[in-house]
Design a protein around this motif. Structure first.
Motif, PDB file in Angstrom:
ATOM      1  N   GLY A  60       0.831  -1.198   0.000  1.00  0.00           N
ATOM      2  CA  GLY A  60       0.000   0.000   0.000  1.00  0.00           C
ATOM      3  C   GLY A  60       0.863   1.243   0.000  1.00  0.00           C
ATOM      4  N   VAL A  61       0.183   2.402   0.021  1.00  0.00           N
ATOM      5  CA  VAL A  61       0.861   3.686   0.045  1.00  0.00           C
ATOM      6  C   VAL A  61       0.321   4.471   1.230  1.00  0.00           C
ATOM      7  CG1 VAL A  61       1.250   5.842  -1.203  1.00  0.00           C
ATOM      8  CG2 VAL A  61       1.197   3.684  -2.449  1.00  0.00           C
ATOM      9  N   PHE A  62       1.198   4.866   2.120  1.00  0.00           N
ATOM     10  CA  PHE A  62       0.837   5.620   3.331  1.00  0.00           C
ATOM     11  C   PHE A  62      -0.276   4.933   4.120  1.00  0.00           C
ATOM     12  CE2 PHE A  62       2.629   9.354   0.950  1.00  0.00           C
ATOM     13  CZ  PHE A  62       3.697   9.549   1.797  1.00  0.00           C
ATOM     14  N   GLY A  63      -0.188   3.623   4.287  1.00  0.00           N
ATOM     15  CA  GLY A  63      -1.141   2.886   5.116  1.00  0.00           C
ATOM     16  C   GLY A  63      -2.443   2.529   4.431  1.00  0.00           C
ATOM     17  N   LYS A  64      -2.620   2.879   3.176  1.00  0.00           N
ATOM     18  CA  LYS A  64      -3.834   2.543   2.424  1.00  0.00           C
ATOM     19  C   LYS A  64      -3.491   1.475   1.407  1.00  0.00           C
ATOM     20  CE  LYS A  64      -6.325   6.000   4.042  1.00  0.00           C
ATOM     21  NZ  LYS A  64      -7.504   5.874   4.804  1.00  0.00           N
ATOM     22  N   TYR A  81       3.556  -5.015   3.522  1.00  0.00           N
ATOM     23  CA  TYR A  81       3.024  -5.444   4.810  1.00  0.00           C
ATOM     24  C   TYR A  81       3.260  -6.930   5.060  1.00  0.00           C
ATOM     25  CZ  TYR A  81       0.477  -1.129   3.968  1.00  0.00           C
ATOM     26  OH  TYR A  81       0.152   0.160   3.680  1.00  0.00           O
ATOM     27  N   SER A  82       3.406  -7.274   6.347  1.00  0.00           N
ATOM     28  CA  SER A  82       3.512  -8.674   6.746  1.00  0.00           C
ATOM     29  C   SER A  82       2.093  -9.248   6.851  1.00  0.00           C
ATOM     30  CB  SER A  82       4.234  -8.791   8.082  1.00  0.00           C
ATOM     31  OG  SER A  82       3.537  -8.075   9.069  1.00  0.00           O
ATOM     32  N   PRO A  83       1.941 -10.560   6.759  1.00  0.00           N
ATOM     33  CA  PRO A  83       0.597 -11.147   6.854  1.00  0.00           C
ATOM     34  C   PRO A  83       0.040 -10.999   8.267  1.00  0.00           C
ATOM     35  CG  PRO A  83       2.261 -12.864   6.698  1.00  0.00           C
ATOM     36  CD  PRO A  83       2.972 -11.563   6.500  1.00  0.00           C
ATOM     37  N   LEU A  84      -1.283 -10.949   8.368  1.00  0.00           N
ATOM     38  CA  LEU A  84      -1.938 -10.876   9.671  1.00  0.00           C
ATOM     39  C   LEU A  84      -1.749 -12.188  10.409  1.00  0.00           C
ATOM     40  CD1 LEU A  84      -5.325  -9.185   8.751  1.00  0.00           C
ATOM     41  CD2 LEU A  84      -3.372  -8.160   9.897  1.00  0.00           C
ATOM     42  N   LEU A  85      -1.438 -12.108  11.689  1.00  0.00           N
ATOM     43  CA  LEU A  85      -1.276 -13.308  12.494  1.00  0.00           C
ATOM     44  C   LEU A  85      -2.623 -13.811  13.006  1.00  0.00           C
ATOM     45  CD1 LEU A  85       1.866 -12.227  14.515  1.00  0.00           C
ATOM     46  CD2 LEU A  85       1.757 -13.610  12.455  1.00  0.00           C
ATOM     47  N   ILE A  86      -3.549 -12.890  13.258  1.00  0.00           N
ATOM     48  CA  ILE A  86      -4.872 -13.243  13.763  1.00  0.00           C
ATOM     49  C   ILE A  86      -5.901 -12.526  12.895  1.00  0.00           C
ATOM     50  CG2 ILE A  86      -6.422 -13.114  15.732  1.00  0.00           C
ATOM     51  CD1 ILE A  86      -3.924 -12.935  17.509  1.00  0.00           C
ATOM     52  N   ASP A  87      -6.902 -13.250  12.447  1.00  0.00           N
ATOM     53  CA  ASP A  87      -7.953 -12.666  11.635  1.00  0.00           C
ATOM     54  C   ASP A  87      -8.859 -11.808  12.525  1.00  0.00           C
ATOM     55  OD1 ASP A  87      -9.724 -12.075   9.618  1.00  0.00           O
ATOM     56  OD2 ASP A  87     -10.806 -13.976   9.790  1.00  0.00           O
ATOM     57  N   PRO A  88      -8.967 -10.506  12.274  1.00  0.00           N
ATOM     58  CA  PRO A  88      -9.772  -9.632  13.128  1.00  0.00           C
ATOM     59  C   PRO A  88     -11.250 -10.028  13.167  1.00  0.00           C
ATOM     60  CG  PRO A  88      -8.580  -8.345  11.484  1.00  0.00           C
ATOM     61  CD  PRO A  88      -8.300  -9.783  11.223  1.00  0.00           C
TER      62      PRO A  88
END
Length: 116
Positions: A60-64, A81-88
């Motif tokens: 992404g660019v600037f968090g988007k 970005y790294s992959p999510l460890l826990i699905d929200p």
């Protein structure tokens, strides 16, 4: 043909601590600056179907989150970005179920207290 360039920041947080480095995107006269082109020139990916970028939302660019063909501008910070460890979504569902269980237990305790 004249070449032009854009100065970007490349932030890689895939392995541990964030690593930020300056990156110069070199464009030919007829090329449009895109996120995909920056990733290719940085040597991170070769095409949109690259397994390194297979999961959704990995750059992404600037968090988007951006798509492969999204435009990029001078001074932008391109982030990996790294992959999510826990699905929200799973965590929210589990928390809601816990709250629901607490409500049922409180109602059962009230009924039991009324009978006594």
């Amino acid at each position: 043909m004249a070449e032009r360039s854009l100065e970007l920041m490349l932030c890689d947080v895939r392995q541990g601590e964030p690593e930020i480095k300056a990156f110069r995107l070199i464009l030919s006269a007829d090329e449009l600056p895109t996120v995909g082109l920056a990733l290719v020139q940085a040597g991170i990916a070769f095409d949109p179907d690259d397994p390194v970028l297979a999961r959704k939302g990995c750059f992404g660019v600037f968090g988007k989150r951006k798509d492969w063909d999204s435009p990029i501008y001078a001074g932008d910070r391109l982030e990996l970005y790294s992959p999510l460890l826990i699905d929200p979504k799973t965590v929210r569902r589990k928390k809601a179920n816990q709250n629901q269980d607490a409500k049922f237990q409180a109602a059962a305790a009230k009924r039991k207290a009324r009978r006594l």
